[in-house]
Design an enzyme around this catalytic site. Sequence first.
Site, mmCIF file in Angstrom:
data_model
loop_
_atom_site.group_PDB
_atom_site.id
_atom_site.type_symbol
_atom_site.label_atom_id
_atom_site.label_comp_id
_atom_site.label_asym_id
_atom_site.label_seq_id
_atom_site.Cartn_x
_atom_site.Cartn_y
_atom_site.Cartn_z
ATOM 1 N N ASP A 295 0.836 -1.213 0.000
ATOM 2 C CA ASP A 295 0.000 0.000 0.000
ATOM 3 C C ASP A 295 0.861 1.248 0.000
ATOM 4 O O ASP A 295 0.551 2.238 -0.671
ATOM 5 C CB ASP A 295 -0.920 -0.002 1.224
ATOM 6 N N GLU B 74 -2.291 -2.989 -9.098
ATOM 7 C CA GLU B 74 -1.065 -2.213 -9.174
ATOM 8 C C GLU B 74 -0.940 -1.476 -10.508
ATOM 9 O O GLU B 74 0.123 -0.956 -10.829
ATOM 10 C CB GLU B 74 0.158 -3.126 -8.980
#
Length: 567
Positions: A453, A490
């Site tokens: 994250d 991502e």
Amino acid sequence: MFNFHRIGHRILFVVGIVVALGLAAVILLYANQQEQSILEQNERSLVKVTQSVSAGLKAVMLKGYADVAHVYGKRLRAIKGTVDYRILRIDGREAFIDNETTLQVNQSSGSDRFKLRPELTAEQVIAPTDPRLAQLLADQKRQLFYDVMPGIGSVVTVLEPVLADRACMECHKSGAAVRGVIKLTTSLSTVENDIRDSWLMSIGMVSVGVLFIFTAVYFIAKRSVVNPIQAVVQAMAVAAKGDLSVKIPVTGNDEISRMAESFNQMSGQLGQLYEGLQDEQNKLTTIILGSNEGIVVTDPNNNVVLVNPAASEILGKSRERILEEGILMLVDDPEWMQLRITARKHNELAGVIEFNGRILSIEASTTKGTSGHITGSAAIVRDVTEETRLAAELKRLAVTDGLTGLYNRRHFDEVMESEFKRARRYKTHFSVILLDIDYFKNFNDTYGHDCGDRVLKAIGVVLRDVAARQWPESKVHASKVGIACRYGGEELTIVLPELSRAEAAIVAETARREIAELRVDGMQVTASLGVAECSESHQQASDMVVSADEALYRAKEAGRNCVMLGH
């Protein structure tokens, strides 16, 4: 037999007033017609004089006595009772003063037929550009106009054209239709005196007639109509002050007596109605004063007549200031308020405005009675500062990715669709960059999802900065800034309106380089990027994403941490 106890008979006497006014109107109309007649007669006389002079001048010239024309013009100037009486050339200069025309005629005839006079300078009486002179020459018709001259007063001027005959061409080779102009200007003092005498006589006749009729009507109407009506009026005045207990004595059986009876019944009913209205007014006052919304009301003359406490609190102005400044200055922008007050439909232009650190919603309109007449204006003011903030926050959350702070996939799809259509319609450049974090799964598997994250957040900061950056060194000057979004997982993206593939590649390479310089938890982060530009081969926005994704795949195969261009 006239029965003076009947109001219908009394009206007959009132008609006398109308007759008197009609008489006055007829006599005044007659006087006005007399005035017009005097003016028209004067105009006809002047026209006849100028016509006779024009005819006489032509006769002198055609008989071959042109040598005496200057004497003719000199005598015209000497005629008493005129202000200005002359013969002019068509350029506005006085004729028969210099030898200009004599020389032209002698030259065209090849002889010294006409003798030269002592040379004088011709006065420019009328400017050559004078519109009335120009109109005379164009229409070949006389011009008559009124004017005021200093020291003389009102004057009337006639410009009479001297038209050329075929015989004129024997001496004057020019083909001009107008050879000269007779100018006659006379004072209107005599005419004005006649008009004044006519008006004085008419006014005298009207005054005597009206005085006689009014005297006769007055004594009859006062006793039979005026006095009874005054009793009714006085009672109404007392009732208008709020005393609805007043009664009118009924002394007869005519229409005024029946009016008195009706008034007595009406005042009783109004007393009961007034009490009911007073109760309703008290309720309405309670509602208005206790309302959380600001209320401002004006009368038909646009004077503020009502301001509730909420209006003063929301606007940050005292009640006295609002009363003084008026409804148009509620938010110190009279044009903005005027647009909303005069909107054709209610709330058609209800709007939101920032004022005194608050966001206000204002609904304003003009109020009208049942007959359509304007009774005033009203404005309702609400403080929507918190509502606006919450709405903006909800809107932001709806299009923002919670982790990276970038726009989310939903917003990305909407922007791609709209910019794709725009680029196709206006034939402009449009590119998109698709980015994938290299070995992102390893970050999650090795260091945990918290580390993954943090990587996404760090790259999100870079993309947002790059998307909004100007690129003078690469000569990229887009009219729109880039839009950084999280595509999914991502994968991140930058939408670049009005940038070509080559320009987008510069942006992509800058983003790649700055990402490679990142250190997250001490580790280097890299990314692979694919670039695609809108082209004829793309049928829809999603085709561009496919092209960028294919380029991204090639970047992965080429060893990652690089930029590839799509087709």
